[in-house]
Write a protein that holds these residues in place. Structure first.
Motif, PDB file in Angstrom:
ATOM      1  N   ARG A   1     -14.230  31.648 -18.456  1.00 21.53           N
ATOM      2  CA  ARG A   1     -14.380  30.908 -17.195  1.00 21.53           C
ATOM      3  C   ARG A   1     -13.268  31.288 -16.217  1.00 21.53           C
ATOM      4  O   ARG A   1     -13.510  31.562 -15.049  1.00 21.53           O
ATOM      5  CB  ARG A   1     -14.372  29.396 -17.463  1.00 21.53           C
ATOM      6  N   GLU A   2     -12.044  31.353 -16.725  1.00 20.98           N
ATOM      7  CA  GLU A   2     -10.900  31.710 -15.880  1.00 20.98           C
ATOM      8  C   GLU A   2     -11.037  33.129 -15.333  1.00 20.98           C
ATOM      9  O   GLU A   2     -10.610  33.416 -14.209  1.00 20.98           O
ATOM     10  CB  GLU A   2      -9.597  31.573 -16.670  1.00 20.98           C
ATOM     11  N   LEU A   3     -11.629  34.012 -16.123  1.00 20.19           N
ATOM     12  CA  LEU A   3     -11.791  35.416 -15.709  1.00 20.19           C
ATOM     13  C   LEU A   3     -13.105  35.655 -14.958  1.00 20.19           C
ATOM     14  O   LEU A   3     -13.396  36.777 -14.576  1.00 20.19           O
ATOM     15  CB  LEU A   3     -11.739  36.326 -16.945  1.00 20.19           C
ATOM     16  N   ARG A   4     -13.883  34.584 -14.796  1.00 13.90           N
ATOM     17  CA  ARG A   4     -15.205  34.679 -14.149  1.00 13.90           C
ATOM     18  C   ARG A   4     -16.096  35.688 -14.853  1.00 13.90           C
ATOM     19  O   ARG A   4     -16.785  36.497 -14.226  1.00 13.90           O
ATOM     20  CB  ARG A   4     -15.048  35.015 -12.663  1.00 13.90           C
ATOM     21  N   CYS A   5     -16.059  35.626 -16.173  1.00  8.43           N
ATOM     22  CA  CYS A   5     -16.916  36.464 -17.013  1.00  8.43           C
ATOM     23  C   CYS A   5     -17.966  35.562 -17.651  1.00  8.43           C
ATOM     24  O   CYS A   5     -17.641  34.487 -18.156  1.00  8.43           O
ATOM     25  CB  CYS A   5     -16.076  37.145 -18.094  1.00  8.43           C
ATOM     26  N   ALA A   6     -19.209  35.983 -17.632  1.00  2.67           N
ATOM     27  CA  ALA A   6     -20.281  35.189 -18.239  1.00  2.67           C
ATOM     28  C   ALA A   6     -19.994  34.974 -19.720  1.00  2.67           C
ATOM     29  O   ALA A   6     -19.449  35.857 -20.398  1.00  2.67           O
ATOM     30  CB  ALA A   6     -21.621  35.897 -18.068  1.00  2.67           C
ATOM     31  N   CYS A   7     -20.368  33.803 -20.217  1.00  9.06           N
ATOM     32  CA  CYS A   7     -20.130  33.471 -21.616  1.00  9.06           C
ATOM     33  C   CYS A   7     -21.342  32.741 -22.174  1.00  9.06           C
ATOM     34  O   CYS A   7     -21.875  31.829 -21.532  1.00  9.06           O
ATOM     35  CB  CYS A   7     -18.883  32.591 -21.738  1.00  9.06           C
ATOM     36  N   ALA A   8     -21.787  33.158 -23.356  1.00  8.16           N
ATOM     37  CA  ALA A   8     -22.863  32.470 -24.067  1.00  8.16           C
ATOM     38  C   ALA A   8     -22.230  31.768 -25.258  1.00  8.16           C
ATOM     39  O   ALA A   8     -21.903  32.397 -26.262  1.00  8.16           O
ATOM     40  CB  ALA A   8     -23.930  33.465 -24.514  1.00  8.16           C
ATOM     41  N   LEU A   9     -22.008  30.463 -25.111  1.00  6.76           N
ATOM     42  CA  LEU A   9     -21.381  29.664 -26.166  1.00  6.76           C
ATOM     43  C   LEU A   9     -22.457  29.194 -27.133  1.00  6.76           C
ATOM     44  O   LEU A   9     -23.480  28.654 -26.714  1.00  6.76           O
ATOM     45  CB  LEU A   9     -20.657  28.471 -25.534  1.00  6.76           C
ATOM     46  N   HIS A  10     -22.246  29.437 -28.414  1.00  8.04           N
ATOM     47  CA  HIS A  10     -23.225  29.040 -29.423  1.00  8.04           C
ATOM     48  C   HIS A  10     -22.483  28.389 -30.580  1.00  8.04           C
ATOM     49  O   HIS A  10     -21.252  28.393 -30.620  1.00  8.04           O
ATOM     50  CB  HIS A  10     -24.046  30.252 -29.899  1.00  8.04           C
TER      51      HIS A  10
ATOM     52  N   LYS B   1     -32.439  47.682 -19.956  1.00 11.38           N
ATOM     53  CA  LYS B   1     -33.111  48.782 -20.650  1.00 11.38           C
ATOM     54  C   LYS B   1     -32.358  49.155 -21.923  1.00 11.38           C
ATOM     55  O   LYS B   1     -32.860  49.903 -22.758  1.00 11.38           O
ATOM     56  CB  LYS B   1     -33.218  50.011 -19.748  1.00 11.38           C
ATOM     57  N   GLY B   2     -31.144  48.636 -22.031  1.00 13.95           N
ATOM     58  CA  GLY B   2     -30.335  48.861 -23.214  1.00 13.95           C
ATOM     59  C   GLY B   2     -29.224  47.838 -23.249  1.00 13.95           C
ATOM     60  O   GLY B   2     -28.898  47.222 -22.231  1.00 13.95           O
ATOM     61  N   CYS B   3     -28.650  47.644 -24.421  1.00 13.88           N
ATOM     62  CA  CYS B   3     -27.553  46.690 -24.562  1.00 13.88           C
ATOM     63  C   CYS B   3     -26.481  47.276 -25.476  1.00 13.88           C
ATOM     64  O   CYS B   3     -26.766  47.699 -26.592  1.00 13.88           O
ATOM     65  CB  CYS B   3     -28.058  45.360 -25.117  1.00 13.88           C
ATOM     66  N   LEU B   4     -25.263  47.272 -24.965  1.00 16.18           N
ATOM     67  CA  LEU B   4     -24.099  47.723 -25.712  1.00 16.18           C
ATOM     68  C   LEU B   4     -23.474  46.519 -26.410  1.00 16.18           C
ATOM     69  O   LEU B   4     -23.215  45.501 -25.770  1.00 16.18           O
ATOM     70  CB  LEU B   4     -23.080  48.340 -24.750  1.00 16.18           C
ATOM     71  N   PHE B   5     -23.264  46.627 -27.713  1.00 17.18           N
ATOM     72  CA  PHE B   5     -22.581  45.575 -28.458  1.00 17.18           C
ATOM     73  C   PHE B   5     -21.154  46.044 -28.737  1.00 17.18           C
ATOM     74  O   PHE B   5     -20.935  47.008 -29.469  1.00 17.18           O
ATOM     75  CB  PHE B   5     -23.329  45.250 -29.749  1.00 17.18           C
ATOM     76  N   LEU B   6     -20.201  45.355 -28.102  1.00 15.25           N
ATOM     77  CA  LEU B   6     -18.786  45.715 -28.160  1.00 15.25           C
ATOM     78  C   LEU B   6     -18.033  44.649 -28.949  1.00 15.25           C
ATOM     79  O   LEU B   6     -18.026  43.477 -28.553  1.00 15.25           O
ATOM     80  CB  LEU B   6     -18.224  45.822 -26.739  1.00 15.25           C
ATOM     81  N   PRO B   7     -17.398  45.010 -30.073  1.00 20.38           N
ATOM     82  CA  PRO B   7     -16.611  44.022 -30.803  1.00 20.38           C
ATOM     83  C   PRO B   7     -15.476  43.480 -29.941  1.00 20.38           C
ATOM     84  O   PRO B   7     -14.766  44.247 -29.273  1.00 20.38           O
ATOM     85  CB  PRO B   7     -16.064  44.815 -32.001  1.00 20.38           C
ATOM     86  N   GLY B   8     -15.301  42.174 -29.967  1.00 17.99           N
ATOM     87  CA  GLY B   8     -14.277  41.548 -29.144  1.00 17.99           C
ATOM     88  C   GLY B   8     -12.864  41.911 -29.540  1.00 17.99           C
ATOM     89  O   GLY B   8     -11.925  41.713 -28.766  1.00 17.99           O
TER      90      GLY B   8
ATOM     91  N   CYS C   1     -23.961  44.468 -21.682  1.00 19.22           N
ATOM     92  CA  CYS C   1     -22.866  44.611 -22.637  1.00 19.22           C
ATOM     93  C   CYS C   1     -22.565  43.236 -23.215  1.00 19.22           C
ATOM     94  O   CYS C   1     -22.171  42.324 -22.479  1.00 19.22           O
ATOM     95  CB  CYS C   1     -21.625  45.186 -21.964  1.00 19.22           C
ATOM     96  N   VAL C   2     -22.774  43.083 -24.507  1.00 20.81           N
ATOM     97  CA  VAL C   2     -22.457  41.835 -25.200  1.00 20.81           C
ATOM     98  C   VAL C   2     -21.149  42.039 -25.957  1.00 20.81           C
ATOM     99  O   VAL C   2     -21.069  42.881 -26.854  1.00 20.81           O
ATOM    100  CB  VAL C   2     -23.583  41.432 -26.175  1.00 20.81           C
ATOM    101  N   ILE C   3     -20.138  41.283 -25.559  1.00 20.36           N
ATOM    102  CA  ILE C   3     -18.855  41.311 -26.265  1.00 20.36           C
ATOM    103  C   ILE C   3     -18.904  40.246 -27.353  1.00 20.36           C
ATOM    104  O   ILE C   3     -19.059  39.058 -27.065  1.00 20.36           O
ATOM    105  CB  ILE C   3     -17.680  41.058 -25.306  1.00 20.36           C
TER     106      ILE C   3
ATOM    107  N   ARG D   1     -27.997  37.278 -31.362  1.00 18.14           N
ATOM    108  CA  ARG D   1     -29.115  36.555 -30.739  1.00 18.14           C
ATOM    109  C   ARG D   1     -28.675  35.828 -29.470  1.00 18.14           C
ATOM    110  O   ARG D   1     -29.364  35.827 -28.462  1.00 18.14           O
ATOM    111  CB  ARG D   1     -29.709  35.549 -31.740  1.00 18.14           C
ATOM    112  N   SER D   2     -27.514  35.214 -29.533  1.00 17.13           N
ATOM    113  CA  SER D   2     -26.996  34.478 -28.389  1.00 17.13           C
ATOM    114  C   SER D   2     -26.806  35.388 -27.173  1.00 17.13           C
ATOM    115  O   SER D   2     -27.189  35.052 -26.053  1.00 17.13           O
ATOM    116  CB  SER D   2     -25.666  33.813 -28.772  1.00 17.13           C
ATOM    117  N   GLY D   3     -26.244  36.560 -27.399  1.00 16.24           N
ATOM    118  CA  GLY D   3     -26.029  37.503 -26.300  1.00 16.24           C
ATOM    119  C   GLY D   3     -27.316  38.038 -25.722  1.00 16.24           C
ATOM    120  O   GLY D   3     -27.490  38.110 -24.503  1.00 16.24           O
ATOM    121  N   LEU D   4     -28.259  38.401 -26.602  1.00 12.43           N
ATOM    122  CA  LEU D   4     -29.542  38.923 -26.116  1.00 12.43           C
ATOM    123  C   LEU D   4     -30.363  37.840 -25.422  1.00 12.43           C
ATOM    124  O   LEU D   4     -31.068  38.123 -24.452  1.00 12.43           O
ATOM    125  CB  LEU D   4     -30.344  39.528 -27.264  1.00 12.43           C
ATOM    126  N   THR D   5     -30.262  36.605 -25.896  1.00 16.16           N
ATOM    127  CA  THR D   5     -30.969  35.498 -25.241  1.00 16.16           C
ATOM    128  C   THR D   5     -30.441  35.305 -23.828  1.00 16.16           C
ATOM    129  O   THR D   5     -31.209  35.103 -22.886  1.00 16.16           O
ATOM    130  CB  THR D   5     -30.822  34.197 -26.063  1.00 16.16           C
TER     131      THR D   5
END
Length: 196
Positions: free
Chosen positions: A58-67, A89-96, A5-7, A77-81
């Motif tokens: 970071r405070e929520l211990r949620c992974a973050c891809a900073l670009h 097997k699949g990726c959900l793209f969720l608007p923040g 899931c990429v937010i 691209r940043s999330g899929l990388t």
């Protein structure tokens, strides 16, 4: 079946007037509300270009891809990388800015995706009108990685006959693009929304 899931939290918030990911929603930043709503059992990563959002992650211990890209395609691209070696097997793209999607709807998306063998996209809809979020099969990851400019994943779905729609409740699709949207989402969470 492992799912990501990429937010998406990189937008400029031009219509909102400031970084909407930091907007107050009943005492919490919008991005925190969306992270807390994210589907259980998915690998979750927030993709953002905002250091303040990365700090909340970071405070929520949620992974973050900073670009450092300003365009939607760069956020995709940043999330899929980030997830490239995780066996998705699949990726959900969720608007923040869409924090009201229910666990029922996330489960329905995942259920429909798995029932279809994980080979076709599945997305939320309202009265048959396609909406976000969208769960993409791994077969489309190369196409997603190849997006250019302002294009998001929805641009890959035009004209496809195999996209499955999962009906949502109307409020689940509300986003926070404006101060009015912020108020409506906040009032819904507080349990006092009255349609105007």
């Amino acid at each position: 079946m492992k799912l990501g899931c990429v937010i998406m939290a990189s937008g400029e918030g031009k219509r909102f007037g400031s970084n909407k990911m930091l907007a107050d929603i009943c005492g919490k930043p919008l991005i925190q509300r969306t992270i807390e709503s994210a589907p259980k059992g998915f690998d979750v990563v927030v993709t953002t270009r905002w250091p303040q959002v990365a700090e909340i992650c970071r405070e929520l211990r949620c992974a973050c891809a900073l670009h450092d890209g300003a365009l939607r395609s760069e956020s995709v691209r940043s999330g899929l990388t980030w997830g490239a070696d995780r066996g998705w097997k699949g990726c959900l793209f969720l608007p923040g800015d869409q924090p009201l999607v229910s666990s029922d709807s996330f489960e329905a998306l995942a259920g429909a995706f798995k029932a279809g063998g994980g080979v076709a996209p599945v997305r939320l809809a309202l009265n048959g009108e396609p909406a976000s979020p969208v769960l993409f099969p791994a077969s489309l990851f190369p196409n997603l990685m190849g997006l250019k400019g302002k294009d998001g994943g929805s641009s890959l779905l035009r004209g496809r006959a195999d996209v499955q729609l999962v009906e949502a409740r109307g409020y689940e699709l509300w986003d926070v693009d404006t101060a009015k949207g912020q108020r409506r989402v906040s009032e819904h969470i507080a349990g006092c929304y009255v349609p105007r």
